[in-house]
Every structure is written in structure tokens, then in C-alpha cells.
Design an enzyme around this catalytic site. Structure first.
Site, PDB file in Angstrom:
ATOM      1  N   TYR A 116       0.741  -1.339  -0.064  1.00  0.00           N
ATOM      2  CA  TYR A 116      -0.342   0.202  -0.021  1.00  0.00           C
ATOM      3  C   TYR A 116       0.838   1.349   0.350  1.00  0.00           C
ATOM      4  CZ  TYR A 116      -2.882   3.845   1.682  1.00  0.00           C
ATOM      5  OH  TYR A 116      -3.456   5.224   1.908  1.00  0.00           O
TER       6      TYR A 116
ATOM      7  N   ASP B  94      -7.851  -3.717  -0.827  1.00  0.00           N
ATOM      8  CA  ASP B  94      -9.046  -3.280  -1.221  1.00  0.00           C
ATOM      9  C   ASP B  94      -8.928  -1.463  -2.132  1.00  0.00           C
ATOM     10  OD1 ASP B  94      -8.466  -2.648   1.532  1.00  0.00           O
ATOM     11  OD2 ASP B  94      -8.547  -0.405   1.142  1.00  0.00           O
TER      12      ASP B  94
ATOM     13  N   LYS C  30     -11.016  -8.100   6.131  1.00  0.00           N
ATOM     14  CA  LYS C  30     -11.638  -6.844   6.476  1.00  0.00           C
ATOM     15  C   LYS C  30     -11.981  -6.175   4.597  1.00  0.00           C
ATOM     16  CE  LYS C  30      -8.742  -3.460   5.441  1.00  0.00           C
ATOM     17  NZ  LYS C  30      -8.039  -2.183   5.002  1.00  0.00           N
TER      18      LYS C  30
END
Lengths: 518, 251
Positions: A263, A298, A370
Site C-alpha cells: 500500500y 482494497d 477486512k
């Protein structure tokens, strides 16, 4: 768990094998190098905290001080230990003396190495014991207070002012939140230090500081007692200070932390070498502290297409799992990320979302996944947005996700207002209760849209993983295979903070946290 | 069309009957849930010039605050005929029309740089305009023939953007700002224009900003050539840039 998607176990095993090999290829680099943030973390874990008169954190001062004289490749722990034996002072006193320029660590005569290691290890054990106590305290509190029902409701507060955040967080808990995440001030991930003290100003969020952690921890414990369940506190490690923030979280009993080098590389342009080294130590700390890590897959879907690039999410989840296992982090603490981000105009889009969520559930059965809400296709039409969030909640309860980051009807408009959270919790509770056992009741049609979609995405993920195994993770990122974002190996922020370890390098915490009594 | 019966100089909101003035509102008051709370909400509506307020829902928010959903009737009217809103004055073009315009009238590739500047990490807007894929079926500038588009991504410093603009010989800069808390976008947008002026580059470039809270009026005020809000696609930005290049003789 019986596969509802008719996934081929052999394909899943191949994905794990390839991912393990990807992680193992990077590990020697991680083992041979340290970083300024790893060393500052060690300083913090040895009890060094505070700032000087121009707000410079003492961990930065002492690490920079040793670095300037070229000694950092021995590890800050060595120099602190050496000074402890020579002066009889504790690490905090030593750091203060250094900040007043009264002591030059690398000019202190070398003491007996055995004594140096003993001194610094004894000090390290104090903190390790404290973190272990925090873990036990969490377990006890969950035992006595009770726990939220899965999926846990994860809500964010982001006022910029920690005291205002407390008000919002306590309200959210009374409305039903199980996890409170304090969003960081935008761009904190790019700071090569951790700000100090309570903060009341921030942009798009509140600074992660140890004092802010403490304030929110206390507030959540208080309100948790009142509502009769343990409330988890979440903050964010990713960025240039990954391990430091992980250490602060361990010290202040945070429960959940975002922790994902990929990320940082892709979305914050952090140098990949720097952040893989940082990630390893931060995951060792999170793992030992019993903190659940959230990974950031995500986010790929906010820049890349959720239908076309779904396999990159799965591939990254496999890789993240292996990197976490390497750092001693058990599967039960891996909240691998994914998201409900397909275009709502898509025909049968919900079926594809279900396939993706169910697939993650089946591939990672122990992980408290998550699940992130729609953001990319939230428009400002709050009424439609509320329905998009309801669809997301339905997919979550159906596929038994672990951590539900609640969508806000006002996403794309503003950081959540007090009542936005209330409406969002009401939405989730309604859907979760109304459809509680839907996953046990409904099976998917053999070779139908859902099964075929999952099989295809898994197949594509394995193909990508095999390619990554061949190319290596560094080259894969350079080519923009994740999130469509390209990052060069020696580009980005923080590379200058990577230092090759010398013979005799010391970091007492790796052994204490990875081995022995957990 | 239903509009024919409307007196445009005295417009009121519409619920189910012309001029009923019906408005829906939702908000929180920091007072405990109960009849007094509902009455407070009602009186606030009356003070705002809203008549016959009807609190249809009130919810206890758990910390002594109450959330309301209210319907009420506006007593005010608005003169639609007197409204003037500054807009980007350019006709809508399709991707193909943009490409043809470049081919025929500009006769060289147009270089466009885009970035989320300052501390802003939200690339969803700039990605929608620039990246190949685009948004909602509208391809991004990367896919346009005759346009060389570069997306510099998030958290790009203004200085860095200018350096890239010089390096790439950019014709246009697109700046995306999503985070607007405490007006951070205003400071950041203003700073870019000041730097461009200091470098003597302002007149040589088309400078455009965009974001959910950006209006054309605000953009002009800050010294930009145009500002684009929501529901803007790549072709809208491209059409503006190429017309402006021609008009300002930057071809």
C-alpha cells in the site's frame, strides 16, 4: 468448510507455494538491511520518548546522531547498550544527554560486548513484558466484557482533534461500533518522524501520536465498560514510520493496525526497499502484541477496475499472508483486505462481488477478512449511496466477513458527521440481523455465474503469482501489476534511510518477540 | 413540460403540488432525545423561514444528541430569471471530435500533465480524467490520439509539478483537489499559481483545476483558466484545453 464455489484445492496450494517463494526471495534483503525507522523503533522500545525544545523526537535525534558518525550499521541498540554500561544511565537519560550534545555515543570506549548485550537485552525485556501484559489484558477484557458479533463494525473518526474524536468515537460505540479507527492526518505517512503529544489540528484526520493513542484507548475502555463489550482501537502503520507506529500501538494496547508495505509503495510512493524492511519488523511487533493487521488490497480497486483487476487483489492477499507468516503473525491476526468497488451500473455486479467475497472467505478460512465499502462509485446521491452500502452489508453477512468497514451514505461529500455513522450502523445492524444465517442456507448453482467467476479470478491470480515468482516482487511492482501503479525500485521516498547491517549488528527484539515465550 | 405553468421569477420548492414549498432536512441538535428536542427542531425550522415543520423521525445518538428528519414548507421564493452562474464556456465534444480538432487545428500532440497536489492522496478524480480506462464509459486522456497525457499521481508538490511541466514541455496542467478540510485546497491551489507566475510560466500554460468542491467561479478567482466539478469527463477537459490553446495562440 465445504467449498460453495467448487474451488480447486490444488490451485489454491499452487498459489500458496508461489507466494511463499516470492516472500522468501525478499527475506534475505530484509535480513541484511536495517532502516532509520527500524532503529528509531528499537530506541522507542528501549524506553526513549519525548522531544527536544524544537519538537524533534528523541528517537530521531539519537538515531541521526549515531548515523552521522557512521555507526548505525551496528544497530542503535549496541550504542545505547554500550553507553548504559559505561555511564550507568538508562536509555532515556542517554538520549536526553545526546540531545543536549553532552554525549557522543560513538566516542564512548567500547565496553565488554557481553555486558553490553546483557544490559540492552535486560532493558528490552522490560518492554517486551509490558507488551505481553497488554496482550493478556486485552484477552481478559474480552473474556469479562464480551466481544462484538462478527462481522465487527469498524467505524472511522477523523475530526483532526483527538478530543473531538473521543466524543465521536464514544457516540459511535454507543450506537454499535466494535472497532474505532482514528484516521491519520493526510500525508502523515510521508513524515519520517512521529509527532509528539496530544494534537488538535489535522487535515482529513488526526495525527497518530502515542499520547493520542493513550487518550483514545482510555476513552474506548471507559465506554466499553458501559456498553458491555470490548472496543477495539485501530490506527495506521503504513508509511515511513511503519515499525515505530507499530511499537507505539503495542505499548498503548491498540488492537488493529493497518500494515501493508505494498500500500505504501503504490499509493504513497514510499520506496519499496525501505518499506519491506520496515514492514517485517512492524509485523513482528504487531504479531507479538496480538494486534490484528489490516492489509490494503482494497485500495487497488480505487485506481484499477474491480472487475478486471480482481485477481490482483487475490494475488496480493496470498503474498501478504506469506509475508505475515514470515514475521510470526498467525492467520487469526491477518485481516486481509478487499472491497465492494464494482460499478453499480454493472448487470449482475452483486453476483461478482459475492463471488469475490466468498472466495476470500474460503481461501483464507481463519483470517478475519477486512471488507471495505463502496467509495469509488459513491456520488453525493446519499440515498442511492445508502442502498449501495446495504448491498455491501448483504454481501458481508452472506460470506461471513470478519471486519466490516462501514460505508457512509455521505462518502464523497465529507468526513462523516455524527448522524452519518448512526445511519450507517443502523443499516448494517438491520441487514446483519435480518439475513444472519443466509450463508448457511443458500448454496450457489454449480457452474453458475458466481462459481465460474470465482474460479476464473483464482485461476488468473495463480497465473499472476507464477509470473511474480519468476520476476520477483520488485520487478512486478515496477511494471505496475498492482493497482495499475508503477513504482521504480530505487524511486520513491525513504530509500536514503536504508542501511546495510554490519557484522555484529544488534536488535534484541527480533529474538525476544519471534522466539521463546509468546 | 411541467415548467410552463411556473412563475420563474417566484420559484418555490416542489413536493407534490406546485408552490407547496416542500423541503426535506436532516440534522443533529446537541440536545437529549425527547419532546423538548423535537420542539427545538421545529422552532429552528420556523426561524429559518420554514413553515409547518413536521418532525417525522427523531433518533437518540447515544451521547445526549438527537438526529432529526424534518419536512417543512419554504416561505421564501427565488427569482430564477435573475440567476447567472459562470461556467466553462465551451461546447461539448466527443473523443473523436477532440482528436479531429487536434489533428486539423493544432497539428501536433498536446501534452497534458495531471496530479493530485500537496498532501492530497485521493486520485480518484484525476484517474477518471487521465487514465486509459476513464470513468463510466468515458475513456481517459491517455487513450486520446493526439494527446500525450501523464498522471503524476498523488501528493505531488507544486514545485515538482512545475519541474515536470518544464521537462515534458506541457501545454496544460490539471490539478485535482479532493481534500478540502480547513480550506487546504485553496492554499495549495493559490500557491501553484504564485509559483507559476514567479517562473514566468503562467501565460504559457493552460492551468485547470478540478474536484468535487471546485467550481468554475472559484477556479477563476484563484487564477485558473477553468474549474471542473463533479460529472466532468475527459472530453470536457480536453475540449476546454484545445479551444483555449487555439484562442491564446499557444499552438
Amino acid at each position: 468448510m465445504e467449498s460453495k464455489l467448487n474451488l480447486d484445492q490444488a490451485v489454491i496450494e499452487e498459489a500458496r507455494r508461489a507466494s511463499k517463494s516470492v516472500a522468501e526471495e525478499v527475506q534475505p534483503f530484509i535480513d541484511e538491511n536495517t532502516t532509520v525507522s527500524v532503529e528509531r523503533t528499537i530506541a522507542r522500545l528501549l524506553g526513549i520518548d519525548g522531544i527536544d525544545d524544537v519538537d524533534r523526537p528523541l528517537p530521531n535525534i539519537i538515531v541521526n546522531h549515531v548515523r552521522e558518525s557512521g555507526g548505525l550499521n551496528q544497530g542503535i541498540a549496541y550504542w545505547i547498550g554500550n553507553a548504559m554500561v559505561h555511564t550507568g544511565k538508562n536509555p532515556q537519560e542517554i538520549a536526553e544527554a545526546v540531545s543536549r550534545e553532552e554525549m557522543i555515543l560513538t566516542e564512548i570506549p567500547a565496553q565488554n560486548r557481553q555486558e553490553v548485550l546483557q544490559a540492552v537485552t535486560a532493558k528490552a525485556e522490560e518492554m517486551v513484558e509490558h507488551i505481553k501484559m497488554n496482550r493478556q489484558k486485552r484477552e481478559e477484557m474480552i473474556e469479562t466484557l464480551g466481544d462484538g458479533r462478527k462481522p465487527l463494525l469498524y467505524l472511522i473518526v477523523a475530526s483532526g482533534n483527538i478530543y473531538e474524536d473521543v466524543v465521536q468515537a464514544q457516540a459511535a460505540v454507543r450506537q454499535g461500533a466494535d472497532i474505532i479507527a482514528v484516521i491519520r492526518s493526510t500525508a502523515q505517512s510521508l513524515l519520517d518522524y512521529v509527532p509528539y503529544g496530544p494534537t488538535t489540528e489535522g487535515f482529513g484526520g488526526t495525527y497518530a501520536t502515542q499520547e493520542n493513542f493513550r487518550i483514545m484507548r482510555k476513552a474506548l475502555d471507559e465506554v466499553g465498560e458501559k456498553v458491555g463489550r470490548y472496543i477495539r482501537l485501530c490506527n495506521y502503520c503504513s508509511g515511513l514510520c511503519m515499525p515505530e507506529i507499530a511499537a507505539m500501538g503495542a505499548i498503548e494496547r491498540l488492537d488493529v493496525m493497518l500494515n501493508d508495505a505494498l500500500y505504501g509503495i503504490l499509493f504513497r510512493d514510499i520506496n519499496m526497499k525501505r518499506t519491506f524492511v520496515d514492514q517485517y519488523f512492524s509485523r513482528v511487533i504487531n504479531g507479538f502484541a496480538g494486534i490484528i493487521i489490516n492489509t490494503g488490497e482494497d485500495n487497488y480497486l480505487t485506481t484499477a477496475d474491480a472487475v478486471e483487476e480482481a485477481h490482483t487483489v487475490v494475488a496480493s492477499q496470498f503474498i501478504n499472508e506469506q509475508f505475515a507468516l514470515k514475521a510470526g503473525l498467525p492467520e487469526e491476526q491477518m485481516a486481509l483486505g478487499h472491497a465492494f468497488e464494482m460499478d453499480p451500473e454493472l448487470t449482475n455486479g452483486f453476483l461478482l462481488e459475492l463471488a469475490q467475497a466468498q472466495m476470500a472467505r474460503e481461501i483464507f478460512p481463519k483470517a478475519p477478512l477486512k471488507y471495505m465499502p463502496p467509495t469509488k462509485f459513491m456520488t453525493g446521491n446519499i440515498f442511492k449511496g445508502h442502498i449501495q452500502d446495504a448491498m455491501f452489508n448483504l454481501a458481508a453477512i452472506w460470506t461471513q466477513q470478519g471486519i466490516q468497514l462501514l460505508g457512509m451514505l455521505t462518502e464523497a461529500n465529507h468526513t462523516p458527521h455524527l448522524h452519518d455513522r448512526a445511519l450507517s450502523i443502523e443499516n448494517a445492524k438491520y441487514v446483519f440481523n435480518n439475513c444472519k444465517d443466509i450463508g448457511d442456507e443458500i448454496e450457489f448453482k454449480k457452474d453458475g455465474i458466481i462459481q465460474k467467476r470465482a474460479q476464473k479470478v483464482l485461476g488468473d491470480a495463480v497465473e499472476l503469482l507464477d509470473q511474480i515468482e519468476e520476476d520477483g516482487i520488485f520487478k512486478t511492482i515496477e511494471e505496475g501489476k498492482f493497482g495499475g501503479v508503477k513504482r521504480p525500485q530505487n524511486g520513491g521516498k525513504g530509500l536514503e534511510g536504508v542501511i546495510e547491517k554490519a557484522e555484529g549488528y544488534v536488535n534484541p527484539f527480533i529474538d525476544l518477540m519471534l522466539g521463546g515465550d509468546r | 413540460m411541467a415548467i410552463e405553468k411556473v412563475d420563474l421569477s417566484n420559484v418555490k420548492p416542489y413536493g407534490d403540488t406546485l408552490n407547496d414549498g416542500m423541503i426535506q432536512l436532516s440534522f443533529t441538535l446537541p440536545v437529549p432525545y425527547g419532546e423538548e428536542a423535537k420542539e427545538s427542531a421545529r422552532r429552528l425550522m420556523l426561524k429559518m423561514g420554514l413553515e409547518e415543520p413536521n418532525v417525522v423521525n427523531a433518533m437518540d445518538l447515544g451521547i445526549g444528541y438527537t438526529y432529526f428528519i424534518v419536512y417543512a414548507k419554504s416561505s421564501h421564493t427565488i427569482n430564477y430569471n435573475a440567476i447567472k452562474v459562470p461556467k466553462v464556456e465551451v461546447e461539448r465534444m466527443t473523443k473523436e471530435e477532440v482528436e479531429e480538432f487536434i489533428d486539423k487545428k493544432i497539428k501536433r500532440d498536446v501534452v497534458i500533465l495531471g496530479a493530485c497536489t500537496g498532501s492530497d492522496a485521493h486520485t480518484v478524480g484525476i484517474d477518471a480524467i487521465i487514465n486509459m480506462k476513464g470513468y463510466h464509459g468515458h475513456y481517459g486522456l491517455e487513450r486520446y490520439k493526439g494527446i500525450e497525457a501523464y498522471n503524476l499521481g498523488s501528493q505531488v508538490e507544486n514545485e515538482e509539478l512545475i519541474a515536470k511541466a518544464i521537462e515534458m514541455k506541457a501545454d496544460a496542467l490539471l490539478v485535482s483537489q479532493v481534500v478540502t478540510q480547513k480550506d487546504v485546497h485553496i492554499k495549495n491551489l493559490t500557491n501553484l499559481i504564485e509559483l507559476l507566475e514567479a517562473e514566468n510560466l503562467r501565460d504559457k500554460l493552460i492551468v485547470v483545476c478540478g474536484g468535487p468542491r471546485i467550481s468554475h467561479e472559484l477556479a477563476k478567482e484563484l487564477g485558473y483558466d477553468a474549474g471542473f466539478g463533479t460529472n466532468t469527463y475527459a472530453e470536457d477537459v480536453a475540449a476546454f484545453v484545445i479551444h483555449e490553446m487555439l484562442e491564446r495562440n499557444l499552438v
